[in-house]
Motif scaffolding. Structure first.
Motif, PDB file in Angstrom:
ATOM      1  N   THR A  57     -62.553  21.679 -31.010  1.00  0.00           N
ATOM      2  CA  THR A  57     -63.805  21.577 -31.807  1.00  0.00           C
ATOM      3  C   THR A  57     -63.894  22.847 -32.898  1.00  0.00           C
ATOM      4  O   THR A  57     -65.114  22.924 -33.738  1.00  0.00           O
ATOM      5  CB  THR A  57     -65.100  21.372 -31.022  1.00  0.00           C
ATOM      6  OG1 THR A  57     -65.061  22.667 -30.290  1.00  0.00           O
ATOM      7  CG2 THR A  57     -64.833  20.340 -30.009  1.00  0.00           C
ATOM      8  N   ASN A  58     -63.057  23.738 -32.838  1.00  0.00           N
ATOM      9  CA  ASN A  58     -63.453  25.046 -33.467  1.00  0.00           C
ATOM     10  C   ASN A  58     -63.696  25.055 -34.858  1.00  0.00           C
ATOM     11  O   ASN A  58     -64.026  25.939 -35.744  1.00  0.00           O
ATOM     12  CB  ASN A  58     -62.599  26.223 -33.217  1.00  0.00           C
ATOM     13  CG  ASN A  58     -62.941  26.706 -31.703  1.00  0.00           C
ATOM     14  OD1 ASN A  58     -63.876  26.612 -31.338  1.00  0.00           O
ATOM     15  ND2 ASN A  58     -61.971  27.466 -30.886  1.00  0.00           N
ATOM     16  N   GLY A  59     -63.134  23.721 -35.448  1.00  0.00           N
ATOM     17  CA  GLY A  59     -63.340  23.674 -36.910  1.00  0.00           C
ATOM     18  C   GLY A  59     -64.861  23.243 -37.310  1.00  0.00           C
ATOM     19  O   GLY A  59     -65.197  23.342 -38.545  1.00  0.00           O
ATOM     20  N   PHE A  60     -65.431  22.626 -36.366  1.00  0.00           N
ATOM     21  CA  PHE A  60     -66.888  22.210 -36.666  1.00  0.00           C
ATOM     22  C   PHE A  60     -67.946  23.343 -37.183  1.00  0.00           C
ATOM     23  O   PHE A  60     -68.542  22.805 -38.046  1.00  0.00           O
ATOM     24  CB  PHE A  60     -67.224  21.244 -35.550  1.00  0.00           C
ATOM     25  CG  PHE A  60     -66.488  19.871 -35.569  1.00  0.00           C
ATOM     26  CD1 PHE A  60     -66.518  19.126 -36.529  1.00  0.00           C
ATOM     27  CD2 PHE A  60     -65.959  19.824 -34.648  1.00  0.00           C
ATOM     28  CE1 PHE A  60     -65.988  17.634 -36.531  1.00  0.00           C
ATOM     29  CE2 PHE A  60     -65.074  18.389 -34.387  1.00  0.00           C
ATOM     30  CZ  PHE A  60     -65.191  17.459 -35.471  1.00  0.00           C
ATOM     31  N   ASN A 337     -85.021  27.739 -27.493  1.00  0.00           N
ATOM     32  CA  ASN A 337     -84.588  28.006 -26.285  1.00  0.00           C
ATOM     33  C   ASN A 337     -82.865  27.531 -26.051  1.00  0.00           C
ATOM     34  O   ASN A 337     -82.480  28.062 -25.101  1.00  0.00           O
ATOM     35  CB  ASN A 337     -85.138  26.753 -25.458  1.00  0.00           C
ATOM     36  CG  ASN A 337     -86.796  26.995 -25.457  1.00  0.00           C
ATOM     37  OD1 ASN A 337     -86.993  28.052 -25.369  1.00  0.00           O
ATOM     38  ND2 ASN A 337     -87.397  25.919 -25.336  1.00  0.00           N
ATOM     39  N   VAL A 338     -82.334  26.848 -27.130  1.00  0.00           N
ATOM     40  CA  VAL A 338     -80.924  26.469 -26.865  1.00  0.00           C
ATOM     41  C   VAL A 338     -80.272  26.613 -28.282  1.00  0.00           C
ATOM     42  O   VAL A 338     -80.873  26.246 -29.312  1.00  0.00           O
ATOM     43  CB  VAL A 338     -80.604  25.231 -26.144  1.00  0.00           C
ATOM     44  CG1 VAL A 338     -81.184  24.166 -26.877  1.00  0.00           C
ATOM     45  CG2 VAL A 338     -79.422  25.120 -25.987  1.00  0.00           C
ATOM     46  N   PRO A 339     -79.303  27.384 -28.386  1.00  0.00           N
ATOM     47  CA  PRO A 339     -78.403  27.344 -29.725  1.00  0.00           C
ATOM     48  C   PRO A 339     -77.420  26.191 -30.286  1.00  0.00           C
ATOM     49  O   PRO A 339     -76.286  26.177 -30.175  1.00  0.00           O
ATOM     50  CB  PRO A 339     -77.493  28.779 -29.669  1.00  0.00           C
ATOM     51  CG  PRO A 339     -77.238  28.761 -28.124  1.00  0.00           C
ATOM     52  CD  PRO A 339     -78.564  28.195 -27.357  1.00  0.00           C
ATOM     53  N   ALA A 340     -78.381  24.970 -30.316  1.00  0.00           N
ATOM     54  CA  ALA A 340     -77.736  23.518 -30.504  1.00  0.00           C
ATOM     55  C   ALA A 340     -78.687  22.925 -30.725  1.00  0.00           C
ATOM     56  O   ALA A 340     -79.958  23.130 -30.492  1.00  0.00           O
ATOM     57  CB  ALA A 340     -76.985  23.316 -29.170  1.00  0.00           C
ATOM     58  N   ILE A 341     -78.463  21.676 -31.383  1.00  0.00           N
ATOM     59  CA  ILE A 341     -79.582  20.717 -31.478  1.00  0.00           C
ATOM     60  C   ILE A 341     -79.713  19.482 -30.586  1.00  0.00           C
ATOM     61  O   ILE A 341     -80.423  19.269 -30.015  1.00  0.00           O
ATOM     62  CB  ILE A 341     -79.563  20.105 -33.000  1.00  0.00           C
ATOM     63  CG1 ILE A 341     -79.626  21.436 -34.105  1.00  0.00           C
ATOM     64  CG2 ILE A 341     -80.546  19.105 -33.507  1.00  0.00           C
ATOM     65  CD1 ILE A 341     -79.166  21.190 -35.370  1.00  0.00           C
ATOM     66  N   PHE A 342     -78.461  18.570 -30.650  1.00  0.00           N
ATOM     67  CA  PHE A 342     -78.389  17.369 -29.814  1.00  0.00           C
ATOM     68  C   PHE A 342     -78.059  17.759 -28.428  1.00  0.00           C
ATOM     69  O   PHE A 342     -77.083  18.430 -28.029  1.00  0.00           O
ATOM     70  CB  PHE A 342     -77.654  16.551 -30.535  1.00  0.00           C
ATOM     71  CG  PHE A 342     -78.288  15.723 -31.831  1.00  0.00           C
ATOM     72  CD1 PHE A 342     -79.010  14.747 -31.865  1.00  0.00           C
ATOM     73  CD2 PHE A 342     -78.051  16.393 -32.989  1.00  0.00           C
ATOM     74  CE1 PHE A 342     -79.788  14.326 -32.821  1.00  0.00           C
ATOM     75  CE2 PHE A 342     -78.768  15.980 -34.369  1.00  0.00           C
ATOM     76  CZ  PHE A 342     -79.465  14.640 -33.987  1.00  0.00           C
ATOM     77  N   MET A 359     -72.864  19.595 -27.756  1.00  0.00           N
ATOM     78  CA  MET A 359     -71.492  19.779 -28.347  1.00  0.00           C
ATOM     79  C   MET A 359     -71.770  20.119 -29.869  1.00  0.00           C
ATOM     80  O   MET A 359     -72.493  19.022 -30.761  1.00  0.00           O
ATOM     81  CB  MET A 359     -70.758  18.275 -28.329  1.00  0.00           C
ATOM     82  CG  MET A 359     -70.765  18.080 -26.511  1.00  0.00           C
ATOM     83  SD  MET A 359     -69.409  16.914 -26.048  1.00  0.00           S
ATOM     84  CE  MET A 359     -69.663  15.376 -27.176  1.00  0.00           C
ATOM     85  N   ASP A 360     -70.954  20.754 -30.370  1.00  0.00           N
ATOM     86  CA  ASP A 360     -71.692  21.327 -31.687  1.00  0.00           C
ATOM     87  C   ASP A 360     -71.003  20.310 -32.693  1.00  0.00           C
ATOM     88  O   ASP A 360     -71.720  20.291 -33.762  1.00  0.00           O
ATOM     89  CB  ASP A 360     -70.913  22.812 -32.122  1.00  0.00           C
ATOM     90  CG  ASP A 360     -69.390  22.701 -32.444  1.00  0.00           C
ATOM     91  OD1 ASP A 360     -68.578  21.786 -31.669  1.00  0.00           O
ATOM     92  OD2 ASP A 360     -69.026  23.214 -33.437  1.00  0.00           O
ATOM     93  N   TYR A 361     -70.183  19.450 -32.267  1.00  0.00           N
ATOM     94  CA  TYR A 361     -69.770  18.434 -33.139  1.00  0.00           C
ATOM     95  C   TYR A 361     -70.975  17.254 -33.530  1.00  0.00           C
ATOM     96  O   TYR A 361     -71.030  16.730 -34.555  1.00  0.00           O
ATOM     97  CB  TYR A 361     -68.441  18.030 -33.215  1.00  0.00           C
ATOM     98  CG  TYR A 361     -67.882  17.283 -32.007  1.00  0.00           C
ATOM     99  CD1 TYR A 361     -67.627  18.049 -30.855  1.00  0.00           C
ATOM    100  CD2 TYR A 361     -67.941  15.898 -31.843  1.00  0.00           C
ATOM    101  CE1 TYR A 361     -67.387  17.428 -29.348  1.00  0.00           C
ATOM    102  CE2 TYR A 361     -67.281  15.365 -30.957  1.00  0.00           C
ATOM    103  CZ  TYR A 361     -67.129  16.143 -29.759  1.00  0.00           C
ATOM    104  OH  TYR A 361     -66.625  15.484 -28.442  1.00  0.00           O
TER     105      TYR A 361
END
Ligand code: GLY
Length: 387
Positions: A57-60, A337-342, A359-361
């Protein structure tokens, strides 16, 4: 197809609102990302979970940075994309650990940087990884997905539906070099995927195992879905978007027909609450969602909407919008609170710690979708496309 298709005032307000929230939240996530020595993927207890540099996933993350750069013109986004593109060179040096994920890992940011800035190193990364991806081709007509990571299985004959999203790197390489071999490999793999993965009703297998010596079909295990014969929703979304992209870059009409069939099936399974389950054929309980599937499918549906006409185009566009809005309203966390959205992504149906995680993607595809709604034309999966 863009913001001018969002005719309802409330939907326009929603788009403006999420664009502002994205800028705020992604700047917060950059600050967090710059405090660790790996590329963000998922989180545990509100912090990033360490990730190997070769993780698929590192490209996302750099791709999300370029999407945000196009949305806001903020230099911080470009700088973070460039910083993490360079970090990924470590994965190239460690290339024996790479599976088939070269398009996910490089096309969507190195391809964009090469398009925007003509950077020669980005070009080299793309050509190098396209050659590695082509090197995984089995002349029986499929690209080998995974390496033998452990002793549990030999995977020389394994192909997976996700690979449809890596094919754009091969189409790119043929255009960049004038050598048709890359495109021919992509089309051969897409033909095999049509035949062995996509069922009559538009649902798909995740994995198909072939005999790597003879090409004989052997099996189709359930993979990340519920079971063999079920319908892993992220796989459906990869197929929907992947066949759409293969049609755009090869012109082969059969791929468009396959994308339409998968799209009809996907829409029929999610219309209602527009919150895709992890597997579209999973048991009623527990209710497991996958926001990544919804955001990937939304991007695919918006591209497909441009290739079809009339009521079908409207249905694709409206389904994409319904997915984005429903998931954002129910599952997005815009706080710090969390470094992510979904928050309701699922790595695999039977992976218990991987249920309802970030999941960052999932976030990447949401940003790509929002940019499409705002009228952004640069398609990261076809970065050299003529205007
Ligand atoms: N295997 C890639 C994915 O989880 O979608």
């Amino acid at each position: 197809m863009a913001s001018d298709q969002i005719t309802c005032f409330q939907d326009q307000v929603w788009l403006k609102d999420v664009s502002e929230k994205l800028d705020q939240k992604m700047r917060f996530i950059i600050r967090k990302a710059q405090g660790v020595n790996y590329i963000p993927y998922s989180t545990v207890n509100g912090e990033f979970k360490p990730t190997d540099i070769n993780w698929w996933t590192n490209g996302f993350w750099p791709a999300a940075m370029w999407q945000m750069y196009l949305m806001t013109k903020g230099d911080a986004y470009r700088e973070e994309a460039v910083r993490t593109e360079a970090m990924l060179d470590q994965a190239l040096r460690n290339f024996k650990k790479l599976d088939h994920d070269m398009g996910f890992l490089w096309l969507i940011h190195s391809g964009v940087r090469y398009r925007l800035e003509g950077n020669a190193d980005s070009f080299d990364r793309l050509l190098f990884t396209a050659n590695m991806l082509a090197g995984r081709y089995n002349p029986h007509g499929f690209i080998r997905a995974w390496n033998n990571w452990d002793q549990t299985a030999r995977r020389e004959g394994w192909a997976i539906i996700d690979c449809m999203m890596n094919l754009p790197l091969l189409y790119w390489a043929s255009r960049a070099t004038g050598d048709p071999r890359f495109k021919l490999i992509a089309m051969s793999h897409a033909d095999t995927t049509t035949k062995y993965f996509v069922r009559e009703d538009g649902s798909c297998n995740h994995i198909v195992i072939f005999d790597p010596e003879t090409g004989e079909y052997l099996d189709n295990p359930g993979g990340q879905g519920y079971a063999s014969g079920s319908s892993w929703s992220r796989g459906q979304a990869w197929a929907l978007y992947g066949f759409t992209l293969s049609y755009m870059q090869s012109g082969k009409a059969a791929y468009l027909e396959t994308a339409r069939r998968v799209a009809r099936y996907f829409i029929s399974q999610v219309e209602g609450d527009w919150l895709p389950r992890c597997d579209l054929r999973q048991p009623a309980e527990p209710i497991l969602y996958d926001d990544a599937a919804g955001n990937i499918a939304a991007c695919g549906l918006m591209e497909l909407a441009k290739l079809v006409s009339g009521i079908e185009a409207e249905n694709c566009f409206r389904a994409a919008f319904n997915l984005l809005k429903a998931m954002e309203q129910r599952h997005a966390d815009w706080s710090e609170n969390v470094p992510a959205i979904f928050t309701k992504c699922t790595s695999a149906y039977h992976d218990l710690p991987g249920r309802h995680i970030t999941m960052d993607y999932a976030d990447y595809f949401f940003i790509e979708a929002v940019n499409k709604l705002r009228g952004e034309k640069l398609l990261f999966w076809y970065p050299d496309q003529k205007d």
